[in-house]
Design an enzyme around this catalytic site. Sequence first.
Site, PDB file in Angstrom:
ATOM      1  N   TYR A 333      33.673  31.979 -30.441  1.00  0.00           N
ATOM      2  CA  TYR A 333      33.365  33.066 -31.366  1.00  0.00           C
ATOM      3  C   TYR A 333      34.584  33.516 -32.166  1.00  0.00           C
ATOM      4  O   TYR A 333      35.702  33.561 -31.652  1.00  0.00           O
ATOM      5  CB  TYR A 333      32.814  34.261 -30.593  1.00  0.00           C
ATOM      6  CG  TYR A 333      31.551  33.966 -29.817  1.00  0.00           C
ATOM      7  CD1 TYR A 333      30.314  33.994 -30.442  1.00  0.00           C
ATOM      8  CD2 TYR A 333      31.600  33.655 -28.462  1.00  0.00           C
ATOM      9  CE1 TYR A 333      29.146  33.724 -29.741  1.00  0.00           C
ATOM     10  CE2 TYR A 333      30.440  33.376 -27.752  1.00  0.00           C
ATOM     11  CZ  TYR A 333      29.216  33.414 -28.391  1.00  0.00           C
ATOM     12  OH  TYR A 333      28.069  33.136 -27.692  1.00  0.00           O
ATOM     13  N   ASP A 335      34.976  36.894 -33.628  1.00  0.00           N
ATOM     14  CA  ASP A 335      34.215  38.137 -33.614  1.00  0.00           C
ATOM     15  C   ASP A 335      34.414  38.997 -34.857  1.00  0.00           C
ATOM     16  O   ASP A 335      33.473  39.660 -35.311  1.00  0.00           O
ATOM     17  CB  ASP A 335      34.568  38.943 -32.366  1.00  0.00           C
ATOM     18  CG  ASP A 335      33.931  38.372 -31.108  1.00  0.00           C
ATOM     19  OD1 ASP A 335      32.929  37.643 -31.244  1.00  0.00           O
ATOM     20  OD2 ASP A 335      34.430  38.636 -30.003  1.00  0.00           O
ATOM     21  N   PHE A 339      31.007  38.583 -36.940  1.00  0.00           N
ATOM     22  CA  PHE A 339      30.144  39.723 -36.614  1.00  0.00           C
ATOM     23  C   PHE A 339      30.671  41.043 -37.164  1.00  0.00           C
ATOM     24  O   PHE A 339      29.896  41.934 -37.472  1.00  0.00           O
ATOM     25  CB  PHE A 339      29.970  39.844 -35.096  1.00  0.00           C
ATOM     26  CG  PHE A 339      29.379  38.622 -34.464  1.00  0.00           C
ATOM     27  CD1 PHE A 339      28.015  38.397 -34.497  1.00  0.00           C
ATOM     28  CD2 PHE A 339      30.187  37.679 -33.851  1.00  0.00           C
ATOM     29  CE1 PHE A 339      27.464  37.265 -33.924  1.00  0.00           C
ATOM     30  CE2 PHE A 339      29.650  36.536 -33.274  1.00  0.00           C
ATOM     31  CZ  PHE A 339      28.286  36.325 -33.314  1.00  0.00           C
ATOM     32  N   TYR A 423      30.724  41.336 -24.763  1.00  0.00           N
ATOM     33  CA  TYR A 423      32.076  41.837 -24.508  1.00  0.00           C
ATOM     34  C   TYR A 423      32.322  43.168 -25.207  1.00  0.00           C
ATOM     35  O   TYR A 423      31.845  43.407 -26.313  1.00  0.00           O
ATOM     36  CB  TYR A 423      33.123  40.826 -24.984  1.00  0.00           C
ATOM     37  CG  TYR A 423      33.839  40.126 -23.852  1.00  0.00           C
ATOM     38  CD1 TYR A 423      34.816  40.786 -23.114  1.00  0.00           C
ATOM     39  CD2 TYR A 423      33.547  38.810 -23.512  1.00  0.00           C
ATOM     40  CE1 TYR A 423      35.478  40.156 -22.076  1.00  0.00           C
ATOM     41  CE2 TYR A 423      34.198  38.164 -22.469  1.00  0.00           C
ATOM     42  CZ  TYR A 423      35.167  38.844 -21.753  1.00  0.00           C
ATOM     43  OH  TYR A 423      35.823  38.226 -20.714  1.00  0.00           O
ATOM     44  N   TYR A 425      35.589  45.668 -26.417  1.00  0.00           N
ATOM     45  CA  TYR A 425      37.032  45.693 -26.665  1.00  0.00           C
ATOM     46  C   TYR A 425      37.445  47.101 -27.065  1.00  0.00           C
ATOM     47  O   TYR A 425      36.771  47.758 -27.857  1.00  0.00           O
ATOM     48  CB  TYR A 425      37.418  44.722 -27.780  1.00  0.00           C
ATOM     49  CG  TYR A 425      37.157  43.272 -27.443  1.00  0.00           C
ATOM     50  CD1 TYR A 425      38.093  42.517 -26.734  1.00  0.00           C
ATOM     51  CD2 TYR A 425      35.973  42.651 -27.833  1.00  0.00           C
ATOM     52  CE1 TYR A 425      37.847  41.186 -26.425  1.00  0.00           C
ATOM     53  CE2 TYR A 425      35.720  41.324 -27.526  1.00  0.00           C
ATOM     54  CZ  TYR A 425      36.662  40.593 -26.824  1.00  0.00           C
ATOM     55  OH  TYR A 425      36.418  39.278 -26.518  1.00  0.00           O
ATOM     56  N   ASP A 491      57.189  47.249 -43.533  1.00  0.00           N
ATOM     57  CA  ASP A 491      58.042  47.621 -44.665  1.00  0.00           C
ATOM     58  C   ASP A 491      59.166  48.498 -44.134  1.00  0.00           C
ATOM     59  O   ASP A 491      59.062  49.727 -44.132  1.00  0.00           O
ATOM     60  CB  ASP A 491      57.233  48.374 -45.727  1.00  0.00           C
ATOM     61  CG  ASP A 491      56.373  47.465 -46.577  1.00  0.00           C
ATOM     62  OD1 ASP A 491      56.409  46.245 -46.355  1.00  0.00           O
ATOM     63  OD2 ASP A 491      55.664  47.982 -47.460  1.00  0.00           O
ATOM     64  N   ASP A 632      59.245  40.703 -49.606  1.00  0.00           N
ATOM     65  CA  ASP A 632      58.142  41.470 -49.020  1.00  0.00           C
ATOM     66  C   ASP A 632      57.383  40.512 -48.104  1.00  0.00           C
ATOM     67  O   ASP A 632      56.767  39.553 -48.571  1.00  0.00           O
ATOM     68  CB  ASP A 632      57.231  42.004 -50.116  1.00  0.00           C
ATOM     69  CG  ASP A 632      56.183  42.983 -49.589  1.00  0.00           C
ATOM     70  OD1 ASP A 632      56.150  43.212 -48.361  1.00  0.00           O
ATOM     71  OD2 ASP A 632      55.402  43.510 -50.405  1.00  0.00           O
ATOM     72  N   HIS A 643      41.236  33.662 -19.330  1.00  0.00           N
ATOM     73  CA  HIS A 643      40.403  34.408 -18.382  1.00  0.00           C
ATOM     74  C   HIS A 643      39.636  33.432 -17.497  1.00  0.00           C
ATOM     75  O   HIS A 643      38.704  32.766 -17.949  1.00  0.00           O
ATOM     76  CB  HIS A 643      39.437  35.318 -19.129  1.00  0.00           C
ATOM     77  CG  HIS A 643      38.725  36.295 -18.240  1.00  0.00           C
ATOM     78  ND1 HIS A 643      37.927  37.305 -18.727  1.00  0.00           N
ATOM     79  CD2 HIS A 643      38.693  36.431 -16.888  1.00  0.00           C
ATOM     80  CE1 HIS A 643      37.428  38.001 -17.717  1.00  0.00           C
ATOM     81  NE2 HIS A 643      37.873  37.480 -16.589  1.00  0.00           N
TER      82      HIS A 643
END
Length: 687
Positions: A333, A335, A339, A423, A425, A491, A632, A643
Amino acid sequence: MVELSFSQLLVLLLSLLFLFTTLASSSKTPRFKYSLEKPHHPLDPLTTPEIKRVQTILSGHDPGFGSGSTIIHAMALDEPDKQRVIRWKKGDRLPPRRAEILAMSNGESHVLTVDLKSGRVVSDLVNPTFGYPILTMKDIIAVSQVPYKSVEFNRSIEARGIPFSGLICITPFAGWYGPDEEGRRVIKIQCFSKQDTVNFYMRPIEGLYLTVDMDKLEIIKIVDNGPVPVPKSTGTEYRYGFLNETVYMDRVNPMSMEQPDGPSFQVEDGYLVKWANWKFHIKPDQRAGMIISQATVRDSKTGEARSVMYKGFASELFVPNMDPGEGWYSKAYMDAGEFGLGPSSMPLVPLNDCPRNAYYIDGFFASPEGIPILQPNMICLFERYAGDTSWRHSEILLPGVDIRESRAKVTLVARMACSVGNYDYIFDWEFQMDGVIRVTVAASGMLMVKGTAYENVEDLGEKEDDSGPLISENVIGVVHDHFISFHLDMDIDGSANNSFVKVHLEKQRLPPGESRRKSYLKVKKYVAKTEKDAQIKMSLYDPYEFHLVNPNRLSRLGNPAGYKLVPGGNAASLLDHDDPPQMRGAFTNNQIWVTRYNRSEQWAGGLLMYQSRGEDTLQVWSDRDRSIENKDIVLWYTLGFHHVPCQEDFPVMPTIASSFELKPVNFFESNPVLGISPFFEKDLPVC
């Protein structure tokens, strides 16, 4: 009986969701009510009147926007030129407001720019890169109904003895795996049993997978590898009011941090946050979830407000599962890009997600039809004191002098949480008075699990499933990775003249007889000249510090003002570079990157992420090898962890967290929190 069209059902669902989330948020919760009808800052998100105006403009540009044949997938502020924003001061006229829209029309991707003042579509790019825009809730709901139209699918479900009333098919996944999937939006889905449980993720219907044409809403392919036992619902409950288990644990009394004088931070005009020596702009975002901009810190010695970071946000969240089998190989995925972390956010729960005295900010996004949709309590701000120490020293070597100096560490946290399918987060941006910014990502929710015929490891014998361990009866926790790429436009005292310095810790050996020591560490500094010089793979046995400095701003001692990245959770992707998921997630080929600033290069996996082929990624941009010395520049850091699931992750995972820091290096002339006041008992409430 009145029959409702799909569009009417969708509107009804969104209305109910709006009502539920509004009622769920406490009336006593401090929050920004979106009473503002106009923006106050160049970076403020689109207001509800602006979203409605964009919809009107688009309808005039393309009649399909009014008829529903053209769908809005994402809408956000097209931010003004960076230098124009930096020059802007409160009271100045705002730069022209523009909106960027990702849309689909007749199977083609559109990236449109709308000028809100003139009412014109000033740009309409068709298929600018390979891939499609972010999915909409309308897409997901529509696809979830497709399986039931298939006689073959229905027979497969009946053969498994699964009642249709307990069936749910709502976990889409796509990716890109070759030319046979090109030329149309394809989605792959798997179904689950929600019979006797709300935790359907733990009851997968394994061995049955469907590939669907999203635009035609037709099944392209059904794979049926035969029945696999559906895990039982026993032990899958996680809601507090429905748990019947005895918990053998002493009760922990409720606690909260009391602030008798109220919070120390202020929120002006909805999105401008001021706290201690910090000031920054914060806003909800459909793709990133939360964006921090124009973070400045006030020098405690001089009072000067100094720029630190122009813009910081989670650019992509890559979760590849490690099962190459049919039905699983494409579960990799993206995410944020597929999504969206904003639409996936649910209202933060007062006292549990955020403590007492937290301040809540709502989000507003556009529906597929261009209608404003509320995301209440999407972000919270709160001060944190967990008994930590900012600095301390006690002295015992001065007779007759009692020195016990200690200062409490109080920080300001900006938090957003999202539930991307199974899941959850939690994203924290934590600001400290010593100039440190700590970014933490915590993961919870449910594993993506695989059904199996085995109930005990003894049953497996030598047939152990390579995809992961057994975590419950008939349930395999599939091994997977989490990679979160952060876009950090630092910056340091200005935007046009920063450099990236690799500070190498090198072992030096001493010749015999020179010292009783045999070796020591020596520091050598290397200024990265081009982007490829700043492609960094972390190694414990080849240590570096990573500094961003302004060579034109020197301390009184001659050191350049700077900040350093202090990496936290590091994990390297072990996938082959030509593996399709890794091609799309090529930003994980290194943990650190530095690129020349380009306002179009924001999303590490590419602007159009869905079914992309990896042609518009951070790897591609960095390989252009542009000059980055005294320019910059943008720092990219990928937080990652592998996991390997375990039984403690069932039925819902305890939260695991990882973080990194942006820390001052010769930015201040001395300790910036030397003069902060200690706490005294007389200043605190008696509860």
